[in-house]
Design a protein around this motif. Structure first.
Motif, PDB file in Angstrom:
ATOM      1  N   TYR A  44      -7.799   0.089  16.371  1.00 43.91           N
ATOM      2  CA  TYR A  44      -7.524  -0.415  17.845  1.00 43.91           C
ATOM      3  C   TYR A  44      -5.927  -0.920  17.582  1.00 43.91           C
ATOM      4  N   TYR A  45      -5.656  -1.568  16.518  1.00 46.35           N
ATOM      5  CA  TYR A  45      -4.281  -2.180  16.626  1.00 46.35           C
ATOM      6  C   TYR A  45      -3.211  -1.187  16.713  1.00 46.35           C
ATOM      7  N   ALA A  46      -3.582   0.155  15.780  1.00 45.07           N
ATOM      8  CA  ALA A  46      -2.678   1.199  15.721  1.00 45.07           C
ATOM      9  C   ALA A  46      -2.595   1.833  16.996  1.00 45.07           C
ATOM     10  N   ASP A  67       2.959   8.893  11.990  1.00 45.87           N
ATOM     11  CA  ASP A  67       3.944   8.180  11.699  1.00 45.87           C
ATOM     12  C   ASP A  67       3.783   6.622  11.408  1.00 45.87           C
ATOM     13  N   LEU A  68       2.646   5.899  12.085  1.00 48.68           N
ATOM     14  CA  LEU A  68       2.521   4.659  11.625  1.00 48.68           C
ATOM     15  C   LEU A  68       2.070   4.542  10.126  1.00 48.68           C
ATOM     16  N   THR A  69       1.448   5.460   9.749  1.00 49.64           N
ATOM     17  CA  THR A  69       0.646   5.547   8.224  1.00 49.64           C
ATOM     18  C   THR A  69       1.684   5.804   7.365  1.00 49.64           C
ATOM     19  N   LYS A  71       4.826   4.954   7.716  1.00 46.38           N
ATOM     20  CA  LYS A  71       5.566   3.739   7.774  1.00 46.38           C
ATOM     21  C   LYS A  71       4.957   2.642   6.735  1.00 46.38           C
ATOM     22  N   ASN A  72       3.647   2.620   7.117  1.00 42.14           N
ATOM     23  CA  ASN A  72       2.669   1.747   6.411  1.00 42.14           C
ATOM     24  C   ASN A  72       2.775   1.903   4.761  1.00 42.14           C
ATOM     25  N   ALA A  73       2.673   3.357   4.397  1.00 46.51           N
ATOM     26  CA  ALA A  73       2.866   3.640   3.002  1.00 46.51           C
ATOM     27  C   ALA A  73       4.020   3.166   2.305  1.00 46.51           C
ATOM     28  N   THR A  74       5.182   3.344   3.064  1.00 45.25           N
ATOM     29  CA  THR A  74       6.415   3.080   2.697  1.00 45.25           C
ATOM     30  C   THR A  74       6.458   1.533   2.459  1.00 45.25           C
ATOM     31  N   PHE A  75       5.862   0.755   3.413  1.00 42.70           N
ATOM     32  CA  PHE A  75       5.914  -0.785   3.513  1.00 42.70           C
ATOM     33  C   PHE A  75       5.092  -1.037   2.327  1.00 42.70           C
ATOM     34  N   THR A  76       4.048  -0.375   1.931  1.00 44.72           N
ATOM     35  CA  THR A  76       3.119  -0.777   0.898  1.00 44.72           C
ATOM     36  C   THR A  76       3.841  -0.794  -0.396  1.00 44.72           C
ATOM     37  N   ARG A 154      -3.877  -6.489  -1.181  1.00 45.68           N
ATOM     38  CA  ARG A 154      -5.216  -6.029  -1.045  1.00 45.68           C
ATOM     39  C   ARG A 154      -5.178  -5.750   0.753  1.00 45.68           C
ATOM     40  N   GLU A 155      -4.385  -6.763   1.504  1.00 39.98           N
ATOM     41  CA  GLU A 155      -4.417  -6.368   2.891  1.00 39.98           C
ATOM     42  C   GLU A 155      -3.564  -5.274   3.024  1.00 39.98           C
ATOM     43  N   ALA A 156      -2.653  -4.828   2.600  1.00 36.78           N
ATOM     44  CA  ALA A 156      -1.939  -3.717   2.864  1.00 36.78           C
ATOM     45  C   ALA A 156      -2.593  -2.441   2.361  1.00 36.78           C
ATOM     46  N   SER A 157      -3.495  -2.512   1.275  1.00 35.98           N
ATOM     47  CA  SER A 157      -4.378  -1.269   0.831  1.00 35.98           C
ATOM     48  C   SER A 157      -5.275  -1.241   1.618  1.00 35.98           C
ATOM     49  N   ASP A 158      -6.152  -2.166   2.380  1.00 33.97           N
ATOM     50  CA  ASP A 158      -7.061  -1.986   3.263  1.00 33.97           C
ATOM     51  C   ASP A 158      -6.421  -1.325   4.772  1.00 33.97           C
ATOM     52  N   ASN A 159      -5.135  -1.841   5.272  1.00 36.40           N
ATOM     53  CA  ASN A 159      -4.706  -1.244   6.242  1.00 36.40           C
ATOM     54  C   ASN A 159      -4.083   0.156   6.176  1.00 36.40           C
ATOM     55  N   LEU A 160      -3.600   0.673   5.017  1.00 33.27           N
ATOM     56  CA  LEU A 160      -3.590   1.901   4.659  1.00 33.27           C
ATOM     57  C   LEU A 160      -4.784   2.745   4.827  1.00 33.27           C
ATOM     58  N   GLY A 162      -7.428   2.186   5.968  1.00 37.93           N
ATOM     59  CA  GLY A 162      -7.961   2.346   7.649  1.00 37.93           C
ATOM     60  C   GLY A 162      -7.078   3.122   8.389  1.00 37.93           C
ATOM     61  N   LEU A 163      -5.840   3.463   8.257  1.00 40.22           N
ATOM     62  CA  LEU A 163      -4.811   3.938   8.979  1.00 40.22           C
ATOM     63  C   LEU A 163      -5.311   5.684   8.692  1.00 40.22           C
ATOM     64  N   ILE A 164      -5.283   5.970   7.236  1.00 37.77           N
ATOM     65  CA  ILE A 164      -5.657   7.201   6.969  1.00 37.77           C
ATOM     66  C   ILE A 164      -7.051   7.704   7.445  1.00 37.77           C
TER      67      ILE A 164
HETATM   68  C1  LIG Z   1       1.172  -1.905   7.729  1.00 40.82           C
HETATM   69  O1  LIG Z   1       0.938  -2.835   6.896  1.00 40.82           O
HETATM   70  C2  LIG Z   1       1.153  -4.012   6.960  1.00 40.82           C
HETATM   71  C3  LIG Z   1       0.752  -4.838   5.769  1.00 40.82           C
HETATM   72  O2  LIG Z   1      -0.551  -4.959   5.592  1.00 40.82           O
HETATM   73  C4  LIG Z   1       0.707  -4.629   8.333  1.00 40.82           C
HETATM   74  O3  LIG Z   1       1.245  -5.980   8.386  1.00 40.82           O
HETATM   75  C5  LIG Z   1       1.076  -3.886   9.596  1.00 40.82           C
HETATM   76  O4  LIG Z   1       0.486  -4.204  10.688  1.00 40.82           O
HETATM   77  C6  LIG Z   1       0.625  -2.439   9.093  1.00 40.82           C
HETATM   78  N1  LIG Z   1       1.149  -1.467  10.372  1.00 40.82           N
HETATM   79  C7  LIG Z   1       0.124  -0.861  11.029  1.00 40.82           C
HETATM   80  C8  LIG Z   1       0.709  -0.051  11.937  1.00 40.82           C
HETATM   81  O5  LIG Z   1      -0.959  -1.178  10.941  1.00 40.82           O
END
Ligand SMILES: *[C@@H]1O[C@H](CO)[C@@H](O)[C@H](O)[C@H]1NC(C)=O
Ligand SMILES: *[C@@H]1O[C@H](CO)[C@@H](O)[C@H](O)[C@H]1NC(C)=O
Length: 174
Positions: A44-46, A67-69, A71-76, A154-160, A162-164
């Motif tokens: 929902y956030y994405a 695109d978001l995924t 970016k998120n992988a790069t962030f992680t 852990r949060e970054a991992s869950d986010n990624l 979730g996006l995939i």
């Molecule tokens: C990507 O990951 C970061 C860290 O978990 C998070 O703060 C950010 O909201 C994420 N971006 C998206 C689009 O989910």
């Protein structure tokens, strides 16, 4: 004259419900997609928070999520690099190095996605997403024994992950 006036009213009255229906269908599309995902908040956030998703069809949504995924992988990857530089614990150094390998692998798979989407290779998209989604979990599995994984990783991992997963669900709508 009166005839065309009546016709104009007829068109307005008959098109209004159609435009309402289209709006509802679009709102439902995101619900329909996100209800099938594992981490619904991430979906929902994405999909809802991105201004590009307004009125988007499944293909547009896929381009946004890819695109978001990426970016998120790069962030992680950057996060893990920082954690690796900052730790002096040899055990953590080993684990962060493994995690960096995991997220780099995920990133390298995700790089191909825009082309797979453009060439409508939905099978390739799905197969590659299934491969990429294992990488965040592979990183988490390095922390089954203490010391625990720091919450931000852990949060970054869950986010990624979730996006995939959103990509995997969205393929079914293309
Ligand atoms: C990507 O990951 C970061 C860290 O978990 C998070 O703060 C950010 O909201 C994420 N971006 C998206 C689009 O989910
Ligand atoms: C990724 O997609 C390509 C193109 O369809 C395919 O050849 C390759 O096997 C896929 N990779 C994986 C890991 O499934």
């Amino acid at each position: 004259m009166a005839h065309s006036y009546n016709f104009a009213i007829f068109m307005i009255v008959s098109l209004l419900p159609i435009s309402f229906t289209l709006t509802i269908v679009k709102a439902d599309l995101i619900d329909e997609i996100c209800s099938k995902t594992v981490i619904k908040d991430v979906c929902y956030y994405a999909l809802r928070e991105d201004p590009r998703s307004k009125g988007a069809n499944p293909e547009d949504l896929m381009a946004i999520v890819i695109d978001l995924t990426q970016k998120n992988a790069t962030f992680t990857c950057n996060l893990v690099s920082t954690l690796l530089k900052e730790t002096t614990d040899p055990k953590l150094k080993t684990r962060y190095t493994l995690c960096l390998g995991n997220f780099n692998k995920a990133s390298n798979i995700l790089v191909k996605f825009p082309n797979l989407l453009r060439s409508k290779d939905y099978y390739g998209l799905s197969a590659n997403a299934s491969a990429a989604i294992r990488e965040p979990s592979n990183c988490d599995n390095n922390f089954l024994e203490p010391p625990v994984e720091v919450p931000e990783l852990r949060e970054a991992s869950d986010n990624l992950r979730g996006l995939i997963d959103v990509i995997l669900v969205l393929v079914g709508f293309l």
